[in-house]
Design an enzyme around this catalytic site. Sequence first.
Site, PDB file in Angstrom:
ATOM      1  N   CYS A 226       0.834  -1.210   0.000  1.00  0.00           N
ATOM      2  CA  CYS A 226       0.000   0.000   0.000  1.00  0.00           C
ATOM      3  C   CYS A 226       0.870   1.262   0.000  1.00  0.00           C
ATOM      4  O   CYS A 226       1.548   1.559   0.986  1.00  0.00           O
ATOM      5  CB  CYS A 226      -0.911  -0.041   1.227  1.00  0.00           C
ATOM      6  SG  CYS A 226      -1.807   1.483   1.559  1.00  0.00           S
TER       7      CYS A 226
ATOM      8  N   CYS B 206       0.026   3.806   2.698  1.00  0.00           N
ATOM      9  CA  CYS B 206       0.481   3.284   3.992  1.00  0.00           C
ATOM     10  C   CYS B 206       1.952   3.610   4.205  1.00  0.00           C
ATOM     11  O   CYS B 206       2.360   4.015   5.302  1.00  0.00           O
ATOM     12  CB  CYS B 206       0.282   1.772   4.075  1.00  0.00           C
ATOM     13  SG  CYS B 206      -1.431   1.224   3.968  1.00  0.00           S
TER      14      CYS B 206
END
Length: 142
Positions: A29, A32
């Site tokens: 991600c 993230c």
Amino acid sequence: MLVLRKDNFEQEVEKSDRLVVIDFWAEWCGPCRMLAPVIDELERDYPDVKFCKVCVDDEPELAREFNVQSIPMIALVKDNTFVDFSVGYVPKEKLAKLIEEYAFENKLDVNPAGWTDAEMSAYIKENHIVCPDCGSGDFTSI
């Protein structure tokens, strides 16, 4: 930062006596990875708050318990209650405000400016500040 798993969740989150900030993330991600250094900074800025990470790929059951549908997701747990969350990349200031709302809600700094007693008394009198419980302007017993 503490890595949460199903086997340590009860001890680290459910039994915690302080605010717990949980970062739900995944290796793949991009947002993230962008948020990770922000969370690291917040962990240094708020030593009285417990910060944890949950990799949603490794712990899908924990992700389901928090109804994680998009990552990154930051969950706040206080007194074993899921109190708030944030989804997606957000600036440090926004997360700090969210943390402060729950981490310090029951703490009152009666002298945040570091005033002397005389300065504080003058301010209280000048601004007609009274105790909401007793109606007194005498705060010397706090």
